[in-house]
Design an enzyme around this catalytic site. Structure first.
Site, PDB file in Angstrom:
ATOM      1  N   ASN A  52       0.778  -1.341  -0.039  1.00 18.85           N
ATOM      2  CA  ASN A  52      -0.045   0.029  -0.014  1.00 18.85           C
ATOM      3  C   ASN A  52       0.805   0.972   0.005  1.00 18.85           C
ATOM      4  O   ASN A  52       2.044   1.429   0.568  1.00 18.85           O
ATOM      5  CB  ASN A  52      -1.112  -0.021   1.208  1.00 18.85           C
ATOM      6  CG  ASN A  52      -0.474  -0.154   2.725  1.00 18.85           C
ATOM      7  OD1 ASN A  52       0.534  -0.976   2.698  1.00 18.85           O
ATOM      8  ND2 ASN A  52      -0.946   0.756   3.381  1.00 18.85           N
ATOM      9  N   GLU A  54       0.196   5.193   0.760  1.00 16.25           N
ATOM     10  CA  GLU A  54      -0.730   6.219   1.014  1.00 16.25           C
ATOM     11  C   GLU A  54      -0.621   7.572   0.523  1.00 16.25           C
ATOM     12  O   GLU A  54       0.603   7.905   0.147  1.00 16.25           O
ATOM     13  CB  GLU A  54      -0.891   6.629   2.659  1.00 16.25           C
ATOM     14  CG  GLU A  54      -1.400   5.166   3.407  1.00 16.25           C
ATOM     15  CD  GLU A  54      -1.253   5.351   4.820  1.00 16.25           C
ATOM     16  OE1 GLU A  54      -2.193   4.204   5.429  1.00 16.25           O
ATOM     17  OE2 GLU A  54      -0.804   6.407   5.306  1.00 16.25           O
ATOM     18  N   CYS A  63      -3.801   0.668  -2.837  1.00 16.53           N
ATOM     19  CA  CYS A  63      -3.796  -0.485  -2.196  1.00 16.53           C
ATOM     20  C   CYS A  63      -2.823  -1.487  -2.729  1.00 16.53           C
ATOM     21  O   CYS A  63      -2.467  -1.710  -3.783  1.00 16.53           O
ATOM     22  CB  CYS A  63      -5.379  -1.386  -2.108  1.00 16.53           C
ATOM     23  SG  CYS A  63      -6.373  -0.447  -1.667  1.00 16.53           S
ATOM     24  N   GLU A  65      -2.900  -4.798  -3.218  1.00 12.11           N
ATOM     25  CA  GLU A  65      -3.493  -5.920  -4.039  1.00 12.11           C
ATOM     26  C   GLU A  65      -3.384  -4.954  -5.482  1.00 12.11           C
ATOM     27  O   GLU A  65      -2.894  -5.738  -6.641  1.00 12.11           O
ATOM     28  CB  GLU A  65      -4.786  -6.109  -3.805  1.00 12.11           C
ATOM     29  CG  GLU A  65      -5.028  -6.846  -2.524  1.00 12.11           C
ATOM     30  CD  GLU A  65      -5.122  -5.964  -1.381  1.00 12.11           C
ATOM     31  OE1 GLU A  65      -5.791  -6.590  -0.507  1.00 12.11           O
ATOM     32  OE2 GLU A  65      -4.935  -4.978  -1.551  1.00 12.11           O
ATOM     33  N   CYS A  96     -10.301  -4.729  -0.039  1.00  8.57           N
ATOM     34  CA  CYS A  96     -11.410  -3.805   0.009  1.00  8.57           C
ATOM     35  C   CYS A  96     -12.310  -4.171  -1.282  1.00  8.57           C
ATOM     36  O   CYS A  96     -12.006  -4.881  -2.207  1.00  8.57           O
ATOM     37  CB  CYS A  96     -10.803  -2.349  -0.296  1.00  8.57           C
ATOM     38  SG  CYS A  96     -10.099  -1.995  -1.763  1.00  8.57           S
ATOM     39  N   CYS A  99     -10.723  -3.756  -4.737  1.00 11.76           N
ATOM     40  CA  CYS A  99      -9.366  -4.571  -5.057  1.00 11.76           C
ATOM     41  C   CYS A  99     -10.168  -6.005  -5.417  1.00 11.76           C
ATOM     42  O   CYS A  99      -9.589  -6.704  -5.994  1.00 11.76           O
ATOM     43  CB  CYS A  99      -8.424  -4.720  -3.867  1.00 11.76           C
ATOM     44  SG  CYS A  99      -7.281  -3.339  -4.118  1.00 11.76           S
TER      45      CYS A  99
END
Length: 143
Positions: A52, A54, A63, A65, A96, A99
């Site tokens: 990830n 940010e 993310c 994934e 999420c 993803c």
């Protein structure tokens, strides 16, 4: 879905989980301090990892994934055959919704997904179980 704790795993899945665990250390998470690593295995057998990333302008981050899938596609592959996601959480985390849809774009419904924590809790599932009723290419056709 099945949750369990164990120190070992079947051949192949552990190396994928190890790749997710290793890339997790590279996550850029200065705001949430919640690092996630993911790895996917392409049809060729190659492993692609992502973490990830940010951004202060939330939700502009990426993310883990999505990063692993992007690495796979950048390498010229468009089909994944296995997924692993690792996070430092009390329970295995699930991808999420976005993803889940990305995983469904590149993997069949029966593709194995291993979700694990740093202390060894494991949940095994499939893309189809994570995203039942997914939106797919078959919805795009018109007679």
């Amino acid at each position: 879905m099945r949750t369990q704790s164990r120190s070992g795993n079947k051949e192949g899945v552990m190396s994928l989980t190890d790749a997710a665990r290793a890339v997790r250390e590279n996550a850029y998470a200065p705001y949430s301090h919640f690092k996630v690593g993911a790895a996917v295995r392409g049809r060729s057998g190659r492993v692609y990892a992502g973490c990830n990333v940010e951004n202060v302008a939330s939700p502009e981050g990426t993310c883990a994934e999505a990063g692993a899938i992007a690495a796979m596609v950048a390498a010229g592959e468009t089909e994944l055959t296995e997924v692993a996601v690792v996070a430092d959480s009390p329970l295995p985390i699930s991808p999420c919704g976005g993803c889940r849809q990305k995983l469904a774009e590149f993997g069949r419904h029966d593709v194995a997904v291993t979700l694990s924590t740093l202390d060894g809790k494991i949940m095994e599932t499939t893309i189809g179980d994570l995203l039942p009723g997914r939106f797919g290419v078959e919805h795009m056709g018109r007679g």
